[in-house]
Design a protein around this motif. Structure first.
Motif, short mmCIF file in Angstrom:
data_model
loop_
_atom_site.label_atom_id
_atom_site.label_comp_id
_atom_site.label_asym_id
_atom_site.label_seq_id
_atom_site.Cartn_x
_atom_site.Cartn_y
_atom_site.Cartn_z
N VAL A 30 0.86 -1.19 0.00
CA VAL A 30 0.00 0.00 0.00
C VAL A 30 0.90 1.23 0.00
CG1 VAL A 30 -1.62 1.35 1.38
CG2 VAL A 30 -1.93 -1.12 1.16
N VAL A 31 0.62 2.18 -0.90
CA VAL A 31 1.42 3.41 -0.95
C VAL A 31 0.49 4.61 -0.77
CG1 VAL A 31 3.20 2.47 -2.46
CG2 VAL A 31 1.16 3.52 -3.47
N ASP A 32 1.07 5.78 -0.60
CA ASP A 32 0.30 7.02 -0.53
C ASP A 32 -0.27 7.28 -1.92
OD1 ASP A 32 -0.53 9.70 -0.63
OD2 ASP A 32 0.86 10.25 0.98
N SER A 33 -1.58 7.14 -2.05
CA SER A 33 -2.16 7.20 -3.40
C SER A 33 -2.21 8.63 -3.95
CB SER A 33 -3.54 6.56 -3.44
OG SER A 33 -4.42 7.26 -2.59
N VAL A 34 -1.87 9.62 -3.12
CA VAL A 34 -1.83 10.99 -3.63
C VAL A 34 -0.46 11.30 -4.24
CG1 VAL A 34 -1.99 13.43 -2.98
CG2 VAL A 34 -3.57 11.78 -2.00
N THR A 35 0.61 10.78 -3.58
CA THR A 35 1.95 11.17 -4.02
C THR A 35 2.68 10.11 -4.85
OG1 THR A 35 2.83 10.35 -1.94
CG2 THR A 35 2.29 12.68 -2.02
N ALA A 36 2.29 8.84 -4.72
CA ALA A 36 3.04 7.79 -5.43
C ALA A 36 2.79 7.88 -6.94
CB ALA A 36 2.64 6.42 -4.91
N PRO A 37 3.82 7.60 -7.75
CA PRO A 37 3.61 7.59 -9.20
C PRO A 37 2.55 6.54 -9.57
CG PRO A 37 5.95 7.43 -8.66
CD PRO A 37 5.20 7.28 -7.38
N ASN A 39 0.23 3.55 -10.76
CA ASN A 39 0.37 2.12 -11.04
C ASN A 39 1.72 1.52 -10.63
OD1 ASN A 39 -2.27 1.68 -12.12
ND2 ASN A 39 -1.64 2.87 -13.91
N THR A 40 2.28 2.05 -9.53
CA THR A 40 3.51 1.48 -9.00
C THR A 40 3.24 0.53 -7.84
OG1 THR A 40 3.70 3.49 -7.66
CG2 THR A 40 5.06 3.38 -9.64
N ALA A 41 1.98 0.45 -7.38
CA ALA A 41 1.63 -0.47 -6.30
C ALA A 41 0.41 -1.28 -6.72
CB ALA A 41 1.37 0.30 -5.00
N VAL A 42 0.63 -2.07 -7.75
CA VAL A 42 -0.45 -2.85 -8.34
C VAL A 42 0.06 -4.26 -8.59
CG1 VAL A 42 -2.01 -3.02 -10.32
CG2 VAL A 42 -1.33 -0.77 -9.49
N ASP A 43 -0.76 -5.24 -8.26
CA ASP A 43 -0.40 -6.63 -8.56
C ASP A 43 -1.58 -7.29 -9.29
OD1 ASP A 43 -2.27 -7.02 -6.58
OD2 ASP A 43 -1.08 -8.49 -5.48
N PRO A 44 -1.42 -8.53 -9.71
CA PRO A 44 -2.51 -9.15 -10.48
C PRO A 44 -3.84 -9.18 -9.74
CG PRO A 44 -0.48 -10.41 -10.75
CD PRO A 44 -0.20 -9.38 -9.70
N VAL A 45 -3.82 -9.31 -8.39
CA VAL A 45 -5.07 -9.33 -7.64
C VAL A 45 -5.75 -7.95 -7.68
CG1 VAL A 45 -6.13 -9.70 -5.37
CG2 VAL A 45 -4.31 -11.22 -6.16
N GLY A 142 -10.94 11.44 -22.57
CA GLY A 142 -10.83 10.14 -21.94
C GLY A 142 -10.40 10.29 -20.49
N SER A 143 -10.43 9.17 -19.75
CA SER A 143 -10.04 9.20 -18.35
C SER A 143 -8.81 8.33 -18.14
CB SER A 143 -11.17 8.65 -17.47
OG SER A 143 -12.28 9.50 -17.53
N LEU A 144 -7.93 8.79 -17.25
CA LEU A 144 -6.73 8.03 -16.92
C LEU A 144 -6.97 7.29 -15.61
CD1 LEU A 144 -4.05 10.72 -17.78
CD2 LEU A 144 -4.54 8.61 -19.05
N ILE A 145 -6.61 6.02 -15.57
CA ILE A 145 -6.87 5.24 -14.37
C ILE A 145 -5.57 4.77 -13.72
CG2 ILE A 145 -8.25 3.38 -13.39
CD1 ILE A 145 -10.01 5.04 -15.07
N ASP A 146 -5.51 5.04 -12.41
CA ASP A 146 -4.38 4.63 -11.58
C ASP A 146 -4.94 3.65 -10.55
OD1 ASP A 146 -2.38 4.41 -9.70
OD2 ASP A 146 -2.46 6.51 -9.04
N LYS B 74 4.84 -0.76 -16.33
CA LYS B 74 4.78 -1.27 -17.71
C LYS B 74 4.03 -2.60 -17.75
CE LYS B 74 6.88 1.98 -19.88
NZ LYS B 74 6.02 2.87 -19.08
N GLN B 75 4.33 -3.48 -16.76
CA GLN B 75 3.61 -4.76 -16.70
C GLN B 75 2.12 -4.52 -16.44
OE1 GLN B 75 6.09 -6.42 -13.55
NE2 GLN B 75 6.70 -8.10 -14.91
N VAL B 76 1.85 -3.54 -15.55
CA VAL B 76 0.45 -3.30 -15.17
C VAL B 76 -0.39 -2.94 -16.40
CG1 VAL B 76 -1.08 -1.72 -13.90
CG2 VAL B 76 0.99 -2.61 -12.80
N THR B 77 0.16 -2.08 -17.25
CA THR B 77 -0.63 -1.60 -18.39
C THR B 77 -0.40 -2.42 -19.67
OG1 THR B 77 1.12 0.02 -18.84
CG2 THR B 77 -0.78 0.79 -17.57
N ALA B 78 0.40 -3.52 -19.54
CA ALA B 78 0.76 -4.30 -20.73
C ALA B 78 -0.45 -4.78 -21.53
CB ALA B 78 1.64 -5.49 -20.33
#
Lengths: 486, 96
Positions: A30-37, A39-45, A142-146, B74-78
């Protein structure tokens, strides 16, 4: 407008992200969703990719139970997750894992103190766990999704419609936030969206036998806006009913700039979320032993702490309330107490001089622990004033220097020779000097103009460079003047 | 049990499916057929069996709160049909 014929009816839903290391259903950080770049804290689940399975985060469950117990809830022997299906791009699976008919905590309450001196009980209907959604940003093209926030543990706390004023809503929200912060499960920052409050508002006429149409308000980024939105929305409802136009069921958005609500969408029909038990997650069985273990981990909560400050330290209800409102402030106060300083003096100096300084320097009270003045250093300053080494005015000067440099009060007093002058011979000399410089004052004073005593004392303090002990100066001067009256 | 055309349209709407009139007829028949199988199951006497949400006798399956590395952006949006920067790009959602 006959406001007295109308009663405000508000129920609050509070969503609080839990301060876990990992997401609700996977080991994704879990990261700070306001400041983190993005899609840097995302996994397949978090993405809901095919073949992934959720697994419950035990820590999130325990935190949620702590909140439930702190809110005087019952913890049912079994709770269960359910699927809430709807389509929205920030919800990658097409459903949110939430809880429905078997929530984790039910039937609690919070007692709040209102400004008219009354105490009111706000009943908590339920508290349940779910996963947060991602964030979408509309670009116009369009919309950007993080998805960093997707899957973050979220606790939803729902009250009964027991709140009957904007003030009560504000007090409840502050108290609930304080409880979450004391438990260490949330930092209470509404501007970052880690705690979100949504009031459901309606009004009831004195002749009504049931509830009228309600509206829900979203986008509130502070407790202040919660207060204002309820005032605004209540007035809008009353006007709409009285004009015969009526209120349509709707989700409203709070426009902070214009300080008003605007319709986001009307709810013509009940939403169909098609809840059903989550087949990917087994039930959660909560033994009474487990509940007892969790209960044992609860820290002293704000209300209990305030009571103790009043009963054991003799503080006023108001002072105790301000000290416990922020966990960091209460900790600072208690740490200061360990030096043996007088509790009332410490409270007075914190609520008075220290917080004035914070206001002047734009420091929020939550940040008290990050300033250069440690709690024990601050208590040291209060002791110097209490003990008569320096007077109050000098104390304020020393406090400012401590704030800027982080030095001890005693060191500043020594280095600058600020110690208070209690030596009567020095004071006597200063009084003689004052009288010599202002012969007319003496004549007038002796002629009966008693109110000159103040300005004369001011002069003496000036000669002593503000370091005179006021009590000693007063006493010595009175004695010397009386001697001349004869 | 016969599903009405209206019910099928409603289900399609909830599933975000655009159906032609012919498809509505087709699925009304097929879905009614499927429901028929379930009616068969309802004939079984389950009064002595506790309701359950799962066929597996599991409870309290938890994980400790210990993080594992995340995917790279990159993997996330692949697999995203459209992306911009490291984010998914989707059509704006207009709510009615």
């Amino acid at each position: 407008m006959a406001h007295s014929e109308w009663k405000t009816i508000v129920g609050l839903e509070i969503h609080a992200e839990l301060l876990t290391e990992t997401k609700m259903f996977s080991a994704c950080p879990v990261v700070d969703s306001v400041t983190a770049p993005p899609n840097t804290a995302v996994d397949p689940v978090s993405l809901g990719l095919p073949g992934t399975l959720p697994v419950i985060n035990k820590r999130a469950l325990e935190m949620a139970m702590q909140v439930g117990l702190a809110l005087n809830c019952e913890i049912p022997p079994v709770n269960q997750f359910a699927r809430k299906s709807y389509f929205y791009p920030d919800l990658p699976k097409g459903y949110q894992i939430s809880q429905y008919d078997r929530p984790l905590a039910v039937n609690g309450y919070v007692d709040i103190d209102l400004s008219d001196g009354s105490t009111q009980r706000i009943r908590i209907r339920r508290a349940h766990l779910e996963e947060d959604t991602g964030k979408s940003m509309h670009t116009g093209d369009g919309s950007l999704i993080d998805y960093n926030r997707a899957g973050v543990p979220l606790l939803e706390i729902v009250t009964e419609p027991d709140i009957h004023s904007a003030e009560a809503a504000e007090v409840y929200a502050r108290q609930l936030r304080a409880i979450l912060v004391y438990l260490g499960v949330n930092d209470g920052d509404m501007s970052k969206g880690v705690m979100r409050i949504e009031p459901n508002i309606s009004v009831m006429h004195k002749d009504d036998t049931g509830y009228r149409t309600r509206t829900e308000v979203k986008n509130l980024n502070s407790i202040r806006s919660l207060f204002r939105s309820i005032e605004y929305e209540t007035a809008r409802h009353i006007k709409a009913w009285e004009s015969g136009e009526g209120v349509r069921q709707a989700t409203m958005g709070w426009d902070e700039a214009k300080q008003r609500t605007v319709v986001q969408r009307y709810k013509e029909s009940a939403e169909e979320y098609r809840y059903f038990p989550e087949p990917d997650l087994p039930i959660v069985e909560v033994s009474r032993e487990w509940v007892a273990e969790i209960r044992a981990t609860l820290p002293e909560l704000p209300i209990a702490k305030a009571e103790r400050f009043m009963n054991e330290l003799g503080l006023s209800r108001y002072d105790a309330g301000v000290l416990v409102a922020e966990r960091a402030v209460a900790e600072y106060f208690e740490q200061g107490l360990t030096t043996g300083v007088n509790a009332k003096s410490l409270a007075n100096w914190m609520l008075g001089q220290l917080f004035s300084l914070f206001n002047a320097r734009n420091i929020t009270r939550e940040d008290i622990a990050t300033t250069k003045i440690s709690a024990t250093q601050f208590a040291g300053l209060v002791k110097l004033v209490d003990g008569g080494t320096i007077n109050k005015a000098t104390g304020v000067t020393v406090l400012e220097e401590m704030y800027d440099t982080g030095a001890d009060a005693q060191a500043i007093v020594d280095a600058k020779g600020l110690a208070q002058i209690s030596d009567t011979s020095a004071v006597e000399a200063a009084v003689e000097q004052m009288l010599a410089e202002n012969p007319a004052w003496l004549t007038e004073y002796l002629g009966g103009k008693d109110k000159l005593f103040g300005p004369m004392m001011g002069k003496v303090m000036g000669i002593l460079k503000g370091q005179g002990n006021p009590a000693v100066v007063k006493e010595v001067m009175a004695k010397m003047l009386n001697a001349r009256k004869v | 049990m016969e599903l009405s055309r209206e019910e099928v349209r409603k289900i399609a709407e909830l599933a975000k499916l655009d159906l032609t009139e012919d498809e509505v007829d087709l699925y009304a028949g097929q879905l009614s057929h499927v429901l028929g199988y379930f009616r068969k199951l309802q004939e079984i006497d389950t009064s002595a069996i506790a309701p359950t949400a799962s066929v597996l006798p599991l409870k309290n399956v938890f994980r400790d709160d210990v993080p594992q590395p995340a995917l790279t952006p990159k993997q996330v949006t692949a697999n995203a049909p459209q992306s911009l920067g490291d984010q998914f790009l989707v059509n704006d959602v207009f709510e009615d």
